[in-house]
Design a protein around this motif. Structure first.
Motif, mmCIF file in Angstrom:
data_model
loop_
_atom_site.group_PDB
_atom_site.id
_atom_site.type_symbol
_atom_site.label_atom_id
_atom_site.label_comp_id
_atom_site.label_asym_id
_atom_site.label_seq_id
_atom_site.Cartn_x
_atom_site.Cartn_y
_atom_site.Cartn_z
ATOM 1 N N GLU A 1 0.824 -1.212 0.000
ATOM 2 C CA GLU A 1 0.000 0.000 0.000
ATOM 3 C C GLU A 1 0.857 1.260 0.000
ATOM 4 O OE1 GLU A 1 -2.892 -0.087 3.172
ATOM 5 O OE2 GLU A 1 -4.463 -0.435 1.678
ATOM 6 N N ARG A 2 1.954 1.225 0.761
ATOM 7 C CA ARG A 2 2.854 2.382 0.777
ATOM 8 C C ARG A 2 3.461 2.626 -0.600
ATOM 9 N NH1 ARG A 2 4.376 0.418 6.016
ATOM 10 N NH2 ARG A 2 6.163 -0.700 5.104
ATOM 11 N N GLY B 1 1.783 2.300 -3.249
ATOM 12 C CA GLY B 1 0.716 2.797 -4.102
ATOM 13 C C GLY B 1 -0.104 1.727 -4.805
#
Length: 284
Positions: free
Chosen positions: A110-111, A113
């Motif tokens: 998630e970090r 993207g």
């Protein structure tokens, strides 16, 4: 003309279904703007389900253990639950990554993207919930309903075969020599029941508990199932286990070399795993 019309109906349905916002099995909100075309799967059962839905060609990588159907063997391998390769996953630029709810891989991705959906596959009902969820995520809901019906039909056929058996043997199922086993409410526990076996493990111990070998001695199962190499020798060497009915009578079924996958993966081939248990429990 009808085929062309049907094609445009499908396109319209997909357009209306997306953007799609769903809640994953970690309770996170996940939004897809369009049906994903580049997918990474990090669970073998999820890989098998995506392919059974007819979307194998969308896979760009899988976890190390995904080996069915044959075509996924040649895909890039992105590690497993304890040794994922997030760098590889990110480099492939997927528009959806399907991961286990366990572990922290989703945070890293998630970090970076990426869109990540976490899946829980532990109970029998999880099999069908996952099929329907993946059907929605991939824009293949009709295919998902057909797959659910197919799996349920195949399971019923094996249940009907098991129903002819006169006995219901006491069963102990061993995942690994730790020993870890299966509770009655796990998906494997339900398969044991459907195969007309009686799981000796109390449900209070959980879905996949680690147990004491003394518990198995006390419960004295009539059948033992194990799914790791060298299981028969391991079981025979345990102190006192030569007194267990299953060991004395030679009713120890060891499944490896691909057969273990049929039992350990809560996916579209679950009826084949059930068939193995029926044959094991009710040998002539």
């Amino acid at each position: 003309m009808r085929r062309i019309l049907a094609f445009f109906v499908v396109l319209l349905a997909l357009a209306l279904a997306f953007p799609l916002t769903v809640t994953d099995d970690l309770g996170r909100t996940v939004t897809l703007k369009a049906p994903p075309k580049r997918i990474v799967t990090m669970l073998p059962s999820v890989t098998e389900t995506v392919c059974a839905l007819g979307a194998c060609d969308r896979l760009v990588a899988t976890d190390d253990y995904s080996d069915w159907p044959e075509r996924v063997k040649g895909l890039p391998k992105a590690g497993g639950l304890y040794n994922p390769n997030p760098e590889l996953i990110v480099s492939l630029k997927p528009d959806l990554v399907l991961v286990s709810k366990y572990g922290k891989l989703y945070e890293t991705l998630e970090r970076a993207g990426l869109t990540v959906y976490a899946v829980r596959t532990e109970t029998y009902e999880d099999i069908f919930k996952t099929v329907r969820t993946l059907g929605r995520l991939l824009g293949l809901s009709s295919e998902a309903e057909r797959l659910v019906a197919q799996i349920q039909k195949e399971v019923y056929q094996e249940e009907a075969r098991a129903a002819k058996a006169k006995s219901r043997p006491r069963v102990y199922y061993e995942i690994d020599p730790t020993p870890y086993t299966v509770g009655p409410e796990s998906f494997i526990g339900v398969l044991i029941q459907k195969a007309r076996g009686v799981n000796i493990i109390p449900k209070e111990l959980g879905l996949f508990p680690k147990i004491s070998p003394e518990l198995v001695l006390e419960k004295n199962p009539e059948v033992i199932v194990a799914t790791y190499p060298g299981a028969l020798e391991t079981i025979r060497r345990r102190p006192g286990w030569d007194r267990i009915a299953a060991v004395r009578q030679g009713r120890v079924c060891v499944f490896t070399g691909g057969e273990d996958s049929l039992l350990s993966r809560p996916g579209p081939r679950v009826a084949q795993g059930l068939r193995l248990l029926v044959d094991c429990f009710h040998r002539p």
